[in-house]
Motif scaffolding. Structure first.
Motif, PDB file in Angstrom:
ATOM      1  N   THR A 161      65.653  25.940  48.014  1.00  0.00           N
ATOM      2  CA  THR A 161      67.019  26.069  48.527  1.00  0.00           C
ATOM      3  C   THR A 161      67.846  24.808  48.312  1.00  0.00           C
ATOM      4  O   THR A 161      69.083  24.873  48.287  1.00  0.00           O
ATOM      5  CB  THR A 161      67.017  26.437  50.026  1.00  0.00           C
ATOM      6  N   GLN A 162      67.173  23.679  48.137  1.00  0.00           N
ATOM      7  CA  GLN A 162      67.892  22.424  47.893  1.00  0.00           C
ATOM      8  C   GLN A 162      68.112  22.132  46.410  1.00  0.00           C
ATOM      9  O   GLN A 162      69.027  21.370  46.066  1.00  0.00           O
ATOM     10  CB  GLN A 162      67.133  21.250  48.525  1.00  0.00           C
ATOM     11  N   HIS A 163      67.296  22.718  45.542  1.00  0.00           N
ATOM     12  CA  HIS A 163      67.345  22.339  44.131  1.00  0.00           C
ATOM     13  C   HIS A 163      67.834  23.433  43.186  1.00  0.00           C
ATOM     14  O   HIS A 163      68.104  23.136  42.010  1.00  0.00           O
ATOM     15  CB  HIS A 163      65.956  21.882  43.670  1.00  0.00           C
ATOM     16  N   LYS A 165      70.612  26.393  42.227  1.00  0.00           N
ATOM     17  CA  LYS A 165      71.927  26.957  42.489  1.00  0.00           C
ATOM     18  C   LYS A 165      72.035  28.356  41.869  1.00  0.00           C
ATOM     19  O   LYS A 165      71.325  28.666  40.910  1.00  0.00           O
ATOM     20  CB  LYS A 165      73.015  26.055  41.909  1.00  0.00           C
ATOM     21  N   TYR A 166      72.921  29.154  42.417  1.00  0.00           N
ATOM     22  CA  TYR A 166      73.093  30.517  41.909  1.00  0.00           C
ATOM     23  C   TYR A 166      73.871  30.488  40.590  1.00  0.00           C
ATOM     24  O   TYR A 166      74.873  29.782  40.456  1.00  0.00           O
ATOM     25  CB  TYR A 166      73.831  31.390  42.919  1.00  0.00           C
ATOM     26  N   ASP A 167      73.399  31.262  39.624  1.00  0.00           N
ATOM     27  CA  ASP A 167      74.034  31.325  38.300  1.00  0.00           C
ATOM     28  C   ASP A 167      75.058  32.458  38.284  1.00  0.00           C
ATOM     29  O   ASP A 167      74.701  33.629  38.176  1.00  0.00           O
ATOM     30  CB  ASP A 167      72.970  31.537  37.224  1.00  0.00           C
ATOM     31  N   LYS A 186      69.230  26.613  37.889  1.00  0.00           N
ATOM     32  CA  LYS A 186      70.241  27.632  38.128  1.00  0.00           C
ATOM     33  C   LYS A 186      69.690  28.993  37.713  1.00  0.00           C
ATOM     34  O   LYS A 186      69.152  29.145  36.616  1.00  0.00           O
ATOM     35  CB  LYS A 186      71.504  27.315  37.331  1.00  0.00           C
ATOM     36  N   TYR A 192      65.048  33.024  41.617  1.00  0.00           N
ATOM     37  CA  TYR A 192      64.647  32.411  42.885  1.00  0.00           C
ATOM     38  C   TYR A 192      63.321  33.008  43.371  1.00  0.00           C
ATOM     39  O   TYR A 192      62.408  32.282  43.766  1.00  0.00           O
ATOM     40  CB  TYR A 192      65.703  32.675  43.956  1.00  0.00           C
ATOM     41  N   THR A 236      67.433  32.933  47.984  1.00  0.00           N
ATOM     42  CA  THR A 236      68.752  33.050  47.345  1.00  0.00           C
ATOM     43  C   THR A 236      69.857  32.930  48.378  1.00  0.00           C
ATOM     44  O   THR A 236      70.808  32.152  48.219  1.00  0.00           O
ATOM     45  CB  THR A 236      68.895  34.397  46.614  1.00  0.00           C
ATOM     46  N   ALA A 239      70.129  29.431  49.946  1.00  0.00           N
ATOM     47  CA  ALA A 239      70.319  28.293  49.044  1.00  0.00           C
ATOM     48  C   ALA A 239      71.492  27.430  49.494  1.00  0.00           C
ATOM     49  O   ALA A 239      72.579  27.928  49.805  1.00  0.00           O
ATOM     50  CB  ALA A 239      70.559  28.783  47.618  1.00  0.00           C
ATOM     51  N   GLY A 240      71.265  26.129  49.561  1.00  0.00           N
ATOM     52  CA  GLY A 240      72.301  25.185  49.936  1.00  0.00           C
ATOM     53  C   GLY A 240      72.473  24.998  51.429  1.00  0.00           C
ATOM     54  O   GLY A 240      73.250  24.130  51.869  1.00  0.00           O
TER      55      GLY A 240
END
Length: 279
Positions: A161-163, A165-167, A186, A192, A236, A239-240
């Motif tokens: 979730t830290q590394h 990103k959603y594409d 990504k 994910y 997913t 994430a973040g």
């Protein structure tokens, strides 16, 4: 006898969709591989060896009492996936569909098939090797040895979730892969989910990829075993975030997700019992 009249059937299959397109030919001399498998399980093991090597064309000969070529060809592929300890990785992160055609003849109540699969892959063999190298390095850096399954699962979930990103932009099939999630940072939900699956496997934690829908859209997530039960996780949607809304959720706390029918069968739920309540 191998010199009798023979029907040739061509079936086009993309993923699990098999189109019934049939061509009948005249008398043809039958030519088959010297090695003929007597079960789709054994044929599947041979097919998986070729999938691992990213073979574009895979030929498999099988003798079966089943006279449905479409059923037998699907059984060979499903057994190929089942024969691997990381079958979900190959099904969702490497495999990208196939076309299959076959010829056959009948003898003594059995049907002898020769299948030719034209395979498609989401990744290249070199990308798979690069993924395996980085996977081992990443999991080793988490220093999970000796920790509980809960601690391992949380550390893996936090890392993803830290590394990753959603594409939102790529149109390439690679965005559905664990390779894209790990090596490119990504991916979409399937990337994910397959990355979480492989990291858990590397850490000795049992997990599965689950497909279905969430908020009305097709989606992929995971179940992971902590204690005697499996719990839902969706890296997913988390994430973040530092506060997780989709981590180790029981079935009652995961109403935003609906599993595909394959994951609702009694055989699946008995093998992978999901906790009713959150962890």
């Amino acid at each position: 006898m191998k010199t009798n009249m023979m029907k040739r059937i061509t079936i086009l299959a993309m993923a699990t969709i098999v189109a019934a397109v049939m061509l009948l030919t005249g008398t043809t001399q039958n030519t088959y591989a010297s090695s003929e498998y007597t079960s789709t399980a054994a044929a599947g093991q041979y097919m998986m060896q070729n999938i691992i090597n990213h073979s574009n064309t895979i030929k498999v000969s099988v003798v079966s009492s089943n006279d449905s070529g479409s059923e037998v060809s699907k059984s060979v592929f499903n057994n190929a996936i089942a024969s691997s300890d990381i079958g979900d990785y190959y099904r969702y992160s490497v495999y990208n569909g196939y076309n299959v055609n076959w010829s056959y003849y009948t003898s003594n109540g059995n049907t002898h098939y020769e299948f030719t699969y034209k395979m498609k892959y989401k990744t290249t063999l070199s990308q798979d090797k690069a993924f395996e190298k980085k996977l081992n390095k990443t999991v080793k850096a988490l220093k999970l040895s000796g920790k509980s399954n809960y601690a391992k699962t949380k550390a893996i979930y936090k890392w993803i979730t830290q590394h990753v990103k959603y594409d939102y932009n790529s149109s390439s099939a690679t965005k559905y892969t664990a390779y894209a999630a790990l090596n490119k940072g990504k991916a979409v939900c399937q990337g994910y989910a397959t990355l979480f699956y492989r990291m858990c496997d590397a850490a000795g934690v049992d997990a599965k990829v689950i497909t279905g829908s969430s908020y009305g859209e097709g989606h992929a997530w995971n179940i992971v075993k902590v204690g005697s039960k499996y719990y839902n996780v969706d890296s997913t949607w988390d994430a973040g975030d530092s506060h997780y809304s989709y981590f180790l959720k029981g079935s009652k706390g995961f109403k935003s997700h609906s599993r595909a029918s394959a994951f609702k069968t009694s055989s699946f739920t008995s093998e992978y019992p999901t906790a009713a309540s959150n962890y």
